[in-house]
Design a protein around this motif. Structure first.
Motif, PDB file in Angstrom:
ATOM      1  N   ILE A 144       0.887  -1.249   0.145  1.00  0.00           N
ATOM      2  CA  ILE A 144       0.115   0.061  -0.049  1.00  0.00           C
ATOM      3  C   ILE A 144       1.015   1.229   0.018  1.00  0.00           C
ATOM      4  CG2 ILE A 144      -1.635   1.383   1.263  1.00  0.00           C
ATOM      5  CD1 ILE A 144      -2.844  -1.284   2.458  1.00  0.00           C
ATOM      6  N   PHE A 145       1.932   1.272   0.860  1.00  0.00           N
ATOM      7  CA  PHE A 145       2.685   2.406   1.066  1.00  0.00           C
ATOM      8  C   PHE A 145       3.422   2.708  -0.211  1.00  0.00           C
ATOM      9  CE2 PHE A 145       3.094   2.992   6.013  1.00  0.00           C
ATOM     10  CZ  PHE A 145       1.652   2.981   6.182  1.00  0.00           C
ATOM     11  N   THR A 146       4.359   1.731  -0.854  1.00  0.00           N
ATOM     12  CA  THR A 146       5.156   1.705  -1.919  1.00  0.00           C
ATOM     13  C   THR A 146       4.220   2.305  -3.222  1.00  0.00           C
ATOM     14  OG1 THR A 146       5.135  -0.534  -2.458  1.00  0.00           O
ATOM     15  CG2 THR A 146       6.918   0.606  -1.118  1.00  0.00           C
ATOM     16  N   SER A 147       2.962   1.634  -3.235  1.00  0.00           N
ATOM     17  CA  SER A 147       2.136   2.071  -4.564  1.00  0.00           C
ATOM     18  C   SER A 147       1.850   3.618  -4.328  1.00  0.00           C
ATOM     19  CB  SER A 147       0.855   1.203  -4.379  1.00  0.00           C
ATOM     20  OG  SER A 147      -0.087   1.444  -5.280  1.00  0.00           O
ATOM     21  N   PHE A 148       1.454   3.967  -3.130  1.00  0.00           N
ATOM     22  CA  PHE A 148       1.244   5.352  -2.816  1.00  0.00           C
ATOM     23  C   PHE A 148       2.524   6.235  -3.503  1.00  0.00           C
ATOM     24  CE2 PHE A 148       1.345   9.261  -0.555  1.00  0.00           C
ATOM     25  CZ  PHE A 148       0.145   9.698  -0.398  1.00  0.00           C
ATOM     26  N   LEU A 149       3.682   5.792  -2.922  1.00  0.00           N
ATOM     27  CA  LEU A 149       4.757   6.560  -3.159  1.00  0.00           C
ATOM     28  C   LEU A 149       5.141   6.546  -4.686  1.00  0.00           C
ATOM     29  CD1 LEU A 149       6.931   5.694  -0.120  1.00  0.00           C
ATOM     30  CD2 LEU A 149       6.042   8.073  -0.859  1.00  0.00           C
ATOM     31  N   SER A 150       4.896   5.207  -5.390  1.00  0.00           N
ATOM     32  CA  SER A 150       5.424   5.186  -6.780  1.00  0.00           C
ATOM     33  C   SER A 150       4.429   6.273  -7.548  1.00  0.00           C
ATOM     34  CB  SER A 150       4.999   3.807  -7.335  1.00  0.00           C
ATOM     35  OG  SER A 150       3.842   3.552  -7.205  1.00  0.00           O
ATOM     36  N   LYS A 151       3.271   6.537  -7.044  1.00  0.00           N
ATOM     37  CA  LYS A 151       2.416   7.615  -7.945  1.00  0.00           C
ATOM     38  C   LYS A 151       2.790   9.147  -7.625  1.00  0.00           C
ATOM     39  CE  LYS A 151      -1.532   4.300  -8.325  1.00  0.00           C
ATOM     40  NZ  LYS A 151      -0.779   3.176  -7.628  1.00  0.00           N
ATOM     41  N   ARG A 152       3.749   9.237  -6.670  1.00  0.00           N
ATOM     42  CA  ARG A 152       3.961  10.504  -6.347  1.00  0.00           C
ATOM     43  C   ARG A 152       5.682  10.890  -6.358  1.00  0.00           C
ATOM     44  NH1 ARG A 152      -0.462   8.664  -4.454  1.00  0.00           N
ATOM     45  NH2 ARG A 152      -2.056  10.091  -4.134  1.00  0.00           N
ATOM     46  N   ASN A 153       6.136  10.041  -7.317  1.00  0.00           N
ATOM     47  CA  ASN A 153       7.830  10.209  -7.462  1.00  0.00           C
ATOM     48  C   ASN A 153       8.623   9.967  -6.272  1.00  0.00           C
ATOM     49  OD1 ASN A 153       7.512  10.929 -10.100  1.00  0.00           O
ATOM     50  ND2 ASN A 153       6.829  12.908  -9.666  1.00  0.00           N
ATOM     51  N   GLY A 154       7.826   9.140  -5.285  1.00  0.00           N
ATOM     52  CA  GLY A 154       8.832   8.720  -4.060  1.00  0.00           C
ATOM     53  C   GLY A 154       8.747   9.735  -2.910  1.00  0.00           C
ATOM     54  N   ASP A 155       7.780  10.940  -3.079  1.00  0.00           N
ATOM     55  CA  ASP A 155       7.894  11.944  -2.161  1.00  0.00           C
ATOM     56  C   ASP A 155       7.339  11.299  -0.960  1.00  0.00           C
ATOM     57  OD1 ASP A 155       7.679  14.338  -0.789  1.00  0.00           O
ATOM     58  OD2 ASP A 155       6.409  15.269  -2.375  1.00  0.00           O
ATOM     59  N   VAL A 156       8.078  11.159   0.065  1.00  0.00           N
ATOM     60  CA  VAL A 156       7.623  10.620   1.260  1.00  0.00           C
ATOM     61  C   VAL A 156       6.933  11.684   2.186  1.00  0.00           C
ATOM     62  CG1 VAL A 156       8.672   9.698   3.622  1.00  0.00           C
ATOM     63  CG2 VAL A 156       9.611   9.055   1.409  1.00  0.00           C
ATOM     64  N   ALA A 157       7.423  12.898   1.985  1.00  0.00           N
ATOM     65  CA  ALA A 157       6.552  14.041   2.621  1.00  0.00           C
ATOM     66  C   ALA A 157       5.069  13.865   2.384  1.00  0.00           C
ATOM     67  CB  ALA A 157       7.099  15.324   2.253  1.00  0.00           C
ATOM     68  N   GLN A 158       4.629  13.499   1.208  1.00  0.00           N
ATOM     69  CA  GLN A 158       3.306  13.495   0.822  1.00  0.00           C
ATOM     70  C   GLN A 158       2.502  11.879   1.639  1.00  0.00           C
ATOM     71  OE1 GLN A 158       1.670  13.848  -3.135  1.00  0.00           O
ATOM     72  NE2 GLN A 158       3.623  14.614  -3.941  1.00  0.00           N
ATOM     73  N   LEU A 159       3.423  10.844   1.822  1.00  0.00           N
ATOM     74  CA  LEU A 159       3.011   9.817   2.605  1.00  0.00           C
ATOM     75  C   LEU A 159       2.792  10.311   3.992  1.00  0.00           C
ATOM     76  CD1 LEU A 159       2.284   6.652   2.853  1.00  0.00           C
ATOM     77  CD2 LEU A 159       4.761   6.620   2.920  1.00  0.00           C
ATOM     78  N   VAL A 160       3.821  11.047   4.594  1.00  0.00           N
ATOM     79  CA  VAL A 160       3.694  11.332   6.032  1.00  0.00           C
ATOM     80  C   VAL A 160       2.242  12.069   6.115  1.00  0.00           C
ATOM     81  CG1 VAL A 160       4.621  12.727   7.826  1.00  0.00           C
ATOM     82  CG2 VAL A 160       6.054  11.367   6.252  1.00  0.00           C
ATOM     83  N   ALA A 161       2.035  13.059   5.197  1.00  0.00           N
ATOM     84  CA  ALA A 161       0.905  13.986   5.300  1.00  0.00           C
ATOM     85  C   ALA A 161      -0.279  13.296   5.422  1.00  0.00           C
ATOM     86  CB  ALA A 161       1.035  14.964   4.475  1.00  0.00           C
ATOM     87  N   ALA A 162      -0.308  12.190   4.306  1.00  0.00           N
ATOM     88  CA  ALA A 162      -1.493  11.330   4.278  1.00  0.00           C
ATOM     89  C   ALA A 162      -1.628  10.478   5.481  1.00  0.00           C
ATOM     90  CB  ALA A 162      -1.500  10.486   3.021  1.00  0.00           C
ATOM     91  N   LEU A 163      -0.395  10.015   6.041  1.00  0.00           N
ATOM     92  CA  LEU A 163      -0.773   9.151   7.127  1.00  0.00           C
ATOM     93  C   LEU A 163      -1.218   9.920   8.423  1.00  0.00           C
ATOM     94  CD1 LEU A 163       2.248   6.972   6.869  1.00  0.00           C
ATOM     95  CD2 LEU A 163       0.088   6.124   6.460  1.00  0.00           C
TER      96      LEU A 163
END
Length: 198
Positions: free
Chosen positions: A177-196
């Motif tokens: 789930i996490f890597t799929s999310f990141l792959s669609k956002r050029n690996g921008d971890v900041a976007q993942l942190v914000a979403a979580l």
């Protein structure tokens, strides 16, 4: 969380597997299987998760997860190839968000599964360090799930590092789930942190 795309396995969906896993941790153990310290620890995990289930809130599940899960190692593994992109200043928010993500899922899925009974099996050494504890949960609808817990030694005790139900690994599914999310956002971890942390 709507931001995450969840690819489905052919027959047993990720949702069903994770929900079965969630159901497994909600029930107090029906039998005491052995005196291994890992088994005694799993009884504590079951008790705390059952209390969280009765409250039915994300906050109650998060407290239990932070108490018993090896959140940092789970979070690191869940980033997969993007782990190196997690900055030092993002770590605390990311790990907190990872715990929240798990708590939200368990709180949501727990409402659909009613437990009849739960049994804890024996503990066995994995590689001389990790310990596996087998358990089985019985649902009121007649279904049952075998759950294998992987515990790791931490500070003189244990933490839950993973759990598998019908071959599906909790942390492996979460990494997808996490890597799929990141792959669609050029690996921008900041976007993942914000979403979580929303």
């Amino acid at each position: 969380m709507s931001q995450f795309t969840k690819p489905e396995p052919a027959r047993l969906t990720r949702r069903a597997a994770m929900a079965g896993l969630a159901a497994a941790v909600f029930a107090a153990p029906a039998t005491a299987a052995a005196d291994h310290p890992a088994v005694a620890y799993m009884r504590k995990v079951a008790k705390d998760m059952l209390n969280a289930h009765r409250q039915g809130t994300v906050a109650s599940f998060k407290r239990a997860i932070l108490r018993h899960a090896d959140v940092r190692s789970i979070g690191d593994y869940s980033l997969g190839q993007y782990k190196a992109k997690l900055g030092a200043g993002q770590k605390e928010a990311y790990y907190a968000g990872t715990a929240t993500f798990m708590a939200r899922y368990f709180a949501d899925q727990s409402r659909e599964y009613v437990i009849a009974k739960y049994e804890i099996g024996e503990a066995s050494a994995d590689d001389g360090k990790d310990v596996n504890v087998q358990s089985k949960v019985y649902l009121m609808n007649g279904q049952s799930y075998t759950v294998m817990w992987r515990l790791v030694p931490r500070k003189g005790g244990y933490k839950v590092a993973d759990a598998k139900i019908m071959g599906f690994s909790l942390i492996y599914l979460q990494r997808g789930i996490f890597t799929s999310f990141l792959s669609k956002r050029n690996g921008d971890v900041a976007q993942l942190v914000a979403a979580l942390n929303r």
